[in-house]
Design an enzyme around this catalytic site. Structure first.
Site, PDB file in Angstrom:
ATOM      1  N   ARG A  23      15.689 -12.517  60.201  1.00 28.14           N
ATOM      2  CA  ARG A  23      14.704 -11.416  60.245  1.00 28.14           C
ATOM      3  C   ARG A  23      13.861 -11.446  61.517  1.00 28.14           C
ATOM      4  O   ARG A  23      12.681 -11.086  61.494  1.00 28.14           O
ATOM      5  CB  ARG A  23      13.766 -11.452  59.033  1.00 28.14           C
ATOM      6  CG  ARG A  23      14.417 -11.080  57.719  1.00 28.14           C
ATOM      7  CD  ARG A  23      14.609  -9.580  57.622  1.00 28.14           C
ATOM      8  NE  ARG A  23      15.307  -9.238  56.393  1.00 28.14           N
ATOM      9  CZ  ARG A  23      14.704  -8.898  55.263  1.00 28.14           C
ATOM     10  NH1 ARG A  23      13.404  -8.834  55.211  1.00 28.14           N
ATOM     11  NH2 ARG A  23      15.415  -8.611  54.205  1.00 28.14           N
ATOM     12  N   ARG A  27       8.570  -7.171  61.003  1.00 23.10           N
ATOM     13  CA  ARG A  27       7.172  -6.724  60.974  1.00 23.10           C
ATOM     14  C   ARG A  27       6.159  -7.679  61.582  1.00 23.10           C
ATOM     15  O   ARG A  27       5.040  -7.285  61.868  1.00 23.10           O
ATOM     16  CB  ARG A  27       6.771  -6.415  59.518  1.00 23.10           C
ATOM     17  CG  ARG A  27       7.418  -5.148  59.002  1.00 23.10           C
ATOM     18  CD  ARG A  27       7.377  -5.086  57.497  1.00 23.10           C
ATOM     19  NE  ARG A  27       8.214  -6.156  56.964  1.00 23.10           N
ATOM     20  CZ  ARG A  27       8.456  -6.338  55.676  1.00 23.10           C
ATOM     21  NH1 ARG A  27       7.904  -5.543  54.785  1.00 23.10           N
ATOM     22  NH2 ARG A  27       9.240  -7.323  55.281  1.00 23.10           N
ATOM     23  N   ARG A  36       8.371   1.233  64.293  1.00 27.77           N
ATOM     24  CA  ARG A  36       8.390   1.663  62.885  1.00 27.77           C
ATOM     25  C   ARG A  36       7.406   2.791  62.612  1.00 27.77           C
ATOM     26  O   ARG A  36       7.600   3.568  61.670  1.00 27.77           O
ATOM     27  CB  ARG A  36       8.092   0.474  61.977  1.00 27.77           C
ATOM     28  CG  ARG A  36       9.303  -0.271  61.522  1.00 27.77           C
ATOM     29  CD  ARG A  36      10.118   0.496  60.473  1.00 27.77           C
ATOM     30  NE  ARG A  36       9.703   0.171  59.130  1.00 27.77           N
ATOM     31  CZ  ARG A  36       9.125   1.004  58.295  1.00 27.77           C
ATOM     32  NH1 ARG A  36       8.884   2.235  58.663  1.00 27.77           N
ATOM     33  NH2 ARG A  36       8.793   0.622  57.081  1.00 27.77           N
ATOM     34  N   ASP A  72      20.843  -3.374  57.719  1.00 29.44           N
ATOM     35  CA  ASP A  72      20.532  -3.980  56.423  1.00 29.44           C
ATOM     36  C   ASP A  72      21.809  -4.218  55.646  1.00 29.44           C
ATOM     37  O   ASP A  72      22.769  -3.452  55.779  1.00 29.44           O
ATOM     38  CB  ASP A  72      19.580  -3.091  55.620  1.00 29.44           C
ATOM     39  CG  ASP A  72      18.891  -3.894  54.531  1.00 29.44           C
ATOM     40  OD1 ASP A  72      17.855  -4.501  54.820  1.00 29.44           O
ATOM     41  OD2 ASP A  72      19.431  -3.961  53.405  1.00 29.44           O
ATOM     42  N   TYR A 152      21.768  -6.172  43.824  1.00 26.39           N
ATOM     43  CA  TYR A 152      20.858  -5.043  44.078  1.00 26.39           C
ATOM     44  C   TYR A 152      21.365  -3.752  43.448  1.00 26.39           C
ATOM     45  O   TYR A 152      20.595  -2.971  42.897  1.00 26.39           O
ATOM     46  CB  TYR A 152      20.671  -4.841  45.592  1.00 26.39           C
ATOM     47  CG  TYR A 152      19.778  -5.893  46.197  1.00 26.39           C
ATOM     48  CD1 TYR A 152      18.393  -5.791  46.086  1.00 26.39           C
ATOM     49  CD2 TYR A 152      20.303  -6.987  46.858  1.00 26.39           C
ATOM     50  CE1 TYR A 152      17.564  -6.766  46.623  1.00 26.39           C
ATOM     51  CE2 TYR A 152      19.482  -7.964  47.397  1.00 26.39           C
ATOM     52  CZ  TYR A 152      18.114  -7.858  47.278  1.00 26.39           C
ATOM     53  OH  TYR A 152      17.296  -8.815  47.789  1.00 26.39           O
TER      54      TYR A 152
END
Ligand code: CP3
Length: 356
Positions: A23, A27, A36, A72, A152
């Site tokens: 990652r 963020r 973003r 992703d 998921y």
């Protein structure tokens, strides 16, 4: 071309350890947050220029030894026809979860041509990144394992108990097996496309493999995973394969049998202990494993001298007699609250302290 990371994946002894961060485009970086602001997460993934821009950010800002494409693991499920939503502040959701054999049968696997058509934006981003990197560091592609992707899709998003997935696995393992098989075929086509578009190594993320005990992991999660791994090993060009598992210490005897190049683990056991188990005599019977990981992601919240001490310890635990056999990383994705200078200190500590 700087191929330090690829040489380490192949088990060669290198002048120092390579390091990257799961990652790493994310963020915690103000530069990522700025991009973003202009685009929601899926738009970012689907706009090759923007995906390429954020892929390169950690290479420039942290000096990591590999780039990982910004995308992703859930994108190929959307390409199979499952609606995927990333709502602000929440994780991903599938508003129509797949929970029956009939639903699974209605989701055809993607072919290479389908993947080109529906996931071409990923491939375009990869080609752009390769061009812009111009050999500075290798580009890593990735996907989820069939089990983790199904987790998921069946739950409809993240979950605490995974009761739909696990319930289905006990009630109708063949029905769930059909879904896992479709996801495996899709993943293989999608990942082969990534290699064709310029991925120089591939990582398979098994975030939820650790939900299963070893016997059930072997019977449920391993067959579709093996299908992907075998397919990738047989396809050309053959790139290094990394398998990442979170919370899978109890599965190590089974993981030792996987024909991947690198085993990436979390922080819950020291690398020396992981190595002891996967290199023990057994059905896998393989020595000289290359391990990837495994600093606790939360350790990057510690003061920098403490980060350096912990890196030092991780390097000692990962070291082998024949050389390093280790690619430095965290044990899971970097947390959004990590200060950038702490992430940089982690990278620099590995790069300086692992010089031979
Ligand atoms: O590592 C990288 O920098 C490459 C990009 C990447 C992302 N997701 C971007 C992302 C990679 C390799 C992933 C993998 C991924 N995605 C996994 C496996 C790794 C893991 O963390 O266990 C999983 C389970 C997913 C699914 C997913 N995507 C979840 C559960 C979430 C929400 C949780 C979160 O961290 O927000 C995402 C969103 C996501 N994927 C973000 C990023 C940068 C945050 C989205 C944002 O910017 O708002």
């Amino acid at each position: 071309m700087n191929d330090l990371f690829l040489r380490a994946c192949r088990g060669e002894t290198t002048e120092r350890l390579p390091v990257w961060i799961m990652r790493q485009a994310g963020r915690y970086l103000p530069e990522y947050r700025a991009v973003r602001q202009k685009a929601d997460f899926l738009t970012l993934c689907k706009t090759p220029e923007l995906a390429a821009e954020v892929t390169l950010q950690p290479v420039d800002i942290l000096g990591v030894d590999a780039a990982i494409l910004f995308a992703d693991i859930l994108l190929p499920l959307e390409a199979m026809g499952a609606e995927l939503v990333f709502a602000a502040g929440d994780g991903p959701t599938f508003p129509t979860p797949v929970r029956t054999r009939e639903q699974a049968a209605a989701l055809p696997a993607l072919t290479r041509a389908d993947a080109e058509e529906r996931l071409g934006y990923v491939y375009d981003a990869m080609r752009l990144v390769r061009k812009e990197l111009a050999g500075r560091v290798p580009l890593l592609g990735f996907g989820g394992t069939p089990w983790t992707l199904a987790a998921y899709l069946v739950e409809g998003g993240g979950s605490k108990s995974f009761s739909h997935l696990l319930g289905w696995s006990y009630e109708d393992p063949e029905g769930l097996g059909l879904l896992l098989d479709r996801v495996a075929d899709t993943s293989l086509a999608y990942l082969e496309g990534q290699v064709a578009a310029g991925a120089q190594a591939l990582q398979l993320f098994d975030t939820w493999g650790g939900l299963l005990d070893l016997e059930r992991w072997r019977s449920l999660a391993l067959p579709p995973l093996r299908k992907v791994v075998k397919g990738l090993l047989a396809s050309t060009p053959r790139v290094p394969l990394i398998y990442y598992i979170n919370g899978g210490s109890h599965l190590l005897p089974g993981l030792a049998e996987l024909e991947v190049d690198v085993l990436s683990v979390d922080w819950r056991q020291p690398l020396s202990e992981v190595r002891r188990v996967v290199e023990a005599d057994g059905p896998g019977g393989r020595k000289n494993w290359v391990l990837q990981g495994n600093l606790d992601p939360a350790a990057l919240l510690a003061p920098i001298p403490e980060i350096e001490r912990r890196v030092e310890r991780m390097l000692q635990e990962g070291a082998t007699e024949r050389g390093w056999g280790h690619i430095a990383n965290l044990g899971h994705g970097i947390l959004p609250t990590v200060p950038v200078d702490h992430a940089r200190a982690f990278v620099r500590a590995v790069q300086e302290r692992s010089q031979r």
